[in-house]
Design an enzyme around this catalytic site. Structure first.
Site, PDB file in Angstrom:
ATOM      1  N   ASP A   1     -29.309  -7.212  -1.123  1.00  0.00           N
ATOM      2  CA  ASP A   1     -30.641  -6.604  -0.985  1.00  0.00           C
ATOM      3  C   ASP A   1     -30.827  -5.409  -1.912  1.00  0.00           C
ATOM      4  O   ASP A   1     -31.319  -4.357  -1.486  1.00  0.00           O
ATOM      5  CB  ASP A   1     -30.853  -6.184   0.470  1.00  0.00           C
TER       6      ASP A   1
ATOM      7  N   HIS B   1     -28.108   3.431   2.355  1.00  0.00           N
ATOM      8  CA  HIS B   1     -27.373   2.189   2.619  1.00  0.00           C
ATOM      9  C   HIS B   1     -26.148   2.041   1.735  1.00  0.00           C
ATOM     10  O   HIS B   1     -25.270   1.228   2.037  1.00  0.00           O
ATOM     11  CB  HIS B   1     -28.273   0.961   2.386  1.00  0.00           C
TER      12      HIS B   1
HETATM   13  C1  LIG Z   1     -32.500   3.782   1.608  1.00  0.00           C
HETATM   14  O1  LIG Z   1     -33.242   2.640   1.278  1.00  0.00           O
HETATM   15  C2  LIG Z   1     -34.448   2.673   1.878  1.00  0.00           C
HETATM   16  C3  LIG Z   1     -34.562   1.548   2.863  1.00  0.00           C
HETATM   17  O2  LIG Z   1     -33.833   1.824   4.042  1.00  0.00           O
HETATM   18  O3  LIG Z   1     -35.904   1.462   3.175  1.00  0.00           O
HETATM   19  C4  LIG Z   1     -34.042   0.256   2.219  1.00  0.00           C
HETATM   20  C5  LIG Z   1     -34.491  -0.927   3.020  1.00  0.00           C
HETATM   21  C6  LIG Z   1     -33.853  -2.218   2.507  1.00  0.00           C
HETATM   22  C7  LIG Z   1     -34.553  -3.382   3.186  1.00  0.00           C
HETATM   23  C8  LIG Z   1     -33.887  -4.683   2.860  1.00  0.00           C
HETATM   24  N1  LIG Z   1     -34.545  -5.769   3.584  1.00  0.00           N
HETATM   25  C9  LIG Z   1     -33.694  -6.962   3.581  1.00  0.00           C
HETATM   26  C10 LIG Z   1     -34.345  -8.095   4.336  1.00  0.00           C
HETATM   27  C11 LIG Z   1     -33.402  -9.284   4.340  1.00  0.00           C
HETATM   28  N2  LIG Z   1     -34.039 -10.393   5.031  1.00  0.00           N
HETATM   29 ZN   LIG Z   2     -35.847   2.057   5.149  1.00  0.00          ZN
END
Ligand SMILES: COCC(O)(O)CCCCCNCCCN
Ligand SMILES: [Zn+2]
Length: 679
Positions: free
Chosen positions: A94, A137
């Site tokens: 991701d 993350h």
């Molecule tokens: C610090 O990063 C900011 C954040 O937390 O918003 C990153 C979000 C990643 C969201 C990833 N979605 C994956 C869906 C898979 N089906």
């Molecule tokens: Zn987020």
């Protein structure tokens, strides 16, 4: 005390983007930074900040939270062509790489460290770093969730190493769990990591068991990791505030950090395609305000997520405007946390009760109540305490939440927050000098004969001297200017606190007045009977049943100078009551002889300013001038002194708080910390 808010931003961090098709990553676009910064410029907020340049982080700084092999691998990406970048990206989840993302990731870390340097050396009081790629993350040897280097984790290690920070608090209000931060400080008792996040019983990304509330940290770090999972979407302002009042703030004050980071992700705001929450941008003004009296005000907000460009920009402005010290907006239509949120709050409080004395006597699950059946009807319109409908956020449906297309979701633009030209006016006897920065209050014109007669008749025995009449008149004049928003807040030294409070509550034009009555001494019955005044009386008398909906005595066995007891009462009872009541005026009355630690009095004076657009009027007994300086400092917007780690409040006090909570929470649902027993 240091003032000034740093803003750290560089458009270089907009110069990378997704180069291929990836439905997961397509929301992480350069426009996120552009709209945020432009909104700060357009609103005039950017100009009021201290602009600090970014810099590149060094290898050594990045290695504070990442492995050498990971850093060496990322160093190769600028020289990769498209296919190589895509292959490299496949190693992680991701996230995407770009020839310029390594450069931007170093700037994002460097920006965060610049913020830490300026805050820790006192050049500014607090600040915000508008950065991308985000960080929470990313892990020691892995990029993840749009993150390359863990900006805040590196900065926390850096603050400990280079600024001798002893205790660092990280508040992660992004809607995703910052597992990278949790892993980094798993066994570290000097860094307290708090995160709420959409979880839905592990069915939401990143789908980790360790994101649940029972991940509390390990080894020496046990208790220093606090997770509050959201098992439903649609969480709103009341849910967020309930978590702050009943989980985060009591623990944060007990921890007593010397530096606070906010992993400021705004995908927890309404309209976000990832979060699907209902909290409105103005709530971040209150969340920021509630953190600004920790660590002597040293707060570093660092952008994480946020993908709805409208709510992102609005929420960034709400946050920065509060860091600058502007009055918080009126917290509107607050009710209690929803059942799912209450379950999460109760779970977090229960699992952490053994680590934090403030939670030691956390209530048992809510006893059955006949009226608790489907307690949470979705309701429209405001709820101000008893006379409003019982609790609940207007926007939330309890049952299945259709994840509406975000374009259907609309919300009101946050109201402009105007700071009156004069911040603090003090009504002092001539002999008492006026602290720097405040204005000595004197009304435009004195009372006429009729006014004198009325005041004398209503409040003074006929024989009273002219000076008392003039003082009372000046008090109403000060109140009048506050309620016209010409003055933000004030302080008055008065010969009789009870009489002054009686005058002000009856003279106030506000529909609701919150009177915080500190010390020993009865509240005038005229005030108790006044339907528009909510009195919260923190004292040491025995808990007596004689109270109405509008008179709430909070007894403290060890007296109302007991720091831990008063803070527990303020965070867990007074503030939820005040936020739900939504007063137009806050009166803080300090009774003669009330002995209280200066820092505690300052905390109270500062925290209450989050209500009533900051219209706080403090009443002191005129022959007790000692608190004038420290009170004025807080009215001027300086942070309250840190209290240091809090000891446990007395068990008998916590017992009486819990009984009070159980008795009041039907009328005041924001007091709830546990969900009604499932039928
Ligand atoms: C610090 O990063 C900011 C954040 O937390 O918003 C990153 C979000 C990643 C969201 C990833 N979605 C994956 C869906 C898979 N089906
Ligand atoms: Zn987020």
């Amino acid at each position: 005390m240091k003032m000034g808010t740093a803003l750290i931003y560089d458009e270089e961090m907009t110069k990378y983007k997704l180069l291929w098709v990836d439905p997961v990553c397509k929301i992480e676009v350069p426009e996120r930074l552009i709209v945020s910064y432009e909104a700060l410029v357009k609103s005039g907020l950017a100009d009021r900040c201290v602009s600090i340049p970014v810099r590149e982080a060094t290898d050594a700084e990045i290695l504070l939270a990442h492995s050498e092999e990971y850093l060496e691998a990322v160093k190769k990406t600028p020289f990769m062509h498209l296919e190589e970048l895509m292959t490299f990206t496949q190693k992680y989840g991701d996230v995407y790489f770009h020839p310029n993302i390594y450069h931007c990731a170093k700037l994002a870390v460097g920006a965060t460290l610049q913020l830490v340097d300026n805050v820790m050396t006192g050049k500014v009081r607090n600040g915000m770093a508008l950065v991308r790629p985000p960080g929470h993350h990313s892990q020691s040897s892995a990029a993840n969730g749009f993150c390359v280097f863990n900006n805040v984790a590196i900065a926390a290690q850096y603050a400990k190493k280079h600024h001798k920070a002893k205790r660092v608090l990280i508040v992660d209000w992004d809607v995703h769990h910052g597992q990278g931060v949790q892993y980094c400080f798993e066994d570290d008792p000097s860094v307290l990591y708090f995160s709420w996040h959409r979880y839905e019983h592990q069915s939401f990304w990143p789908n980790l068991k360790e994101s649940d509330f029972d991940s509390v940290g390990s080894g020496k770090g046990a208790g220093f990791n606090v997770n509050v999972p959201w098992n439903k979407v649609g969480m709103g302002n009341s849910d967020y505030l309930a978590v702050f009042f009943h989980v985060l703030l009591p623990v944060a004050y007990e921890f007593s950090p010397d530096l606070v980071f906010i992993c400021a992700g705004f995908d927890s705001a309404i309209g976000d395609p990832e979060g699907h929450m209902s909290a409105t941008p103005d709530i971040f003004a209150h969340l920021t305000h509630l953190l600004m009296n920790l660590a002597d005000g040293k707060v570093c907000a660092v952008l994480e997520g946020g993908y709805n460009l409208t709510s992102l920009a609005q929420s960034v402005c709400q946050t920065v405007q509060t860091l600058l010290g502007d009055p918080a907006p009126r917290p509107a239509q607050l009710g209690g946390a929803c059942e799912s949120a209450l379950e999460s709050i109760h779970s977090a409080r229960s699992i952490h009760k053994k680590y934090w004395s403030c939670l030691q006597h956390a209530a048992a699950p809510f006893p059955e109540e006949p009226s608790s059946k489907n307690r949470r009807p979705a309701q429209q319109g405001g709820s101000q305490g008893p006379e409003g409908d019982a609790g609940g956020d207007a926007q939330r449906e309890e049952e299945k939440v259709e994840e509406k297309e975000e374009e259907e979701i609309v919300w009101p633009e946050p109201l402009r927050r105007v700071a009156p030209s004069l911040r603090s006016a003090l009504l002092l006897p001539d002999a008492v000098e006026c602290p720097d920065g405040c204005a000595r209050f004197s009304p435009a014109h004195g009372p006429g004969p009729l006014e004198r007669a009325r005041l004398r008749k209503s409040y003074l025995k006929e024989s009273e001297d002219e000076a008392s009449v003039t003082l009372l008149y000046n008090l109403t004049a000060l109140l009048g200017q506050m309620e016209k928003n010409e003055i933000r807040n004030g302080l008055a030294l008065v010969p009789d606190v009870s009489m002054a409070a009686t005058l002000l509550t009856s003279a106030s034009l506000s529909k609701r007045v919150l009177l915080v009555w500190m010390g020993e001494g009865p509240v005038p019955s005229q005030i108790i009977e006044d339907e528009k005044t909510l009195v919260v009386h923190i004292n040491s008398m025995e808990p007596h049943e004689a109270q109405s909906k509008y008179y709430i005595p909070i007894p403290l066995k060890k007296g109302c100078g007991d720091t831990a007891g008063v803070m527990q009462a303020v965070l867990g009872l007074l503030l939820p009551l005040g936020y739900q009541y939504e007063p137009g005026l806050v009166l803080l009355a300090r009774l003669p002889g009330y002995q209280v630690e200066g820092g505690l009095w300052q905390q109270l004076t500062c925290l209450l300013q989050g209500l009533a657009l900051g219209h706080t009027l403090v009443l002191l007994q005129e022959n007790e001038t000692a608190p004038v300086g420290i009170t004025a400092s807080c009215l001027l917007g300086n942070a309250a002194l840190s209290l240091g780690p809090l000891v446990a409040p007395g068990p008998e006090d916590v017992g009486s708080f819990e009984r009070l909570r159980l008795r009041l929470q039907t009328d005041w649902p924001l007091l709830q910390t546990t969900a009604p027993e499932k039928r």
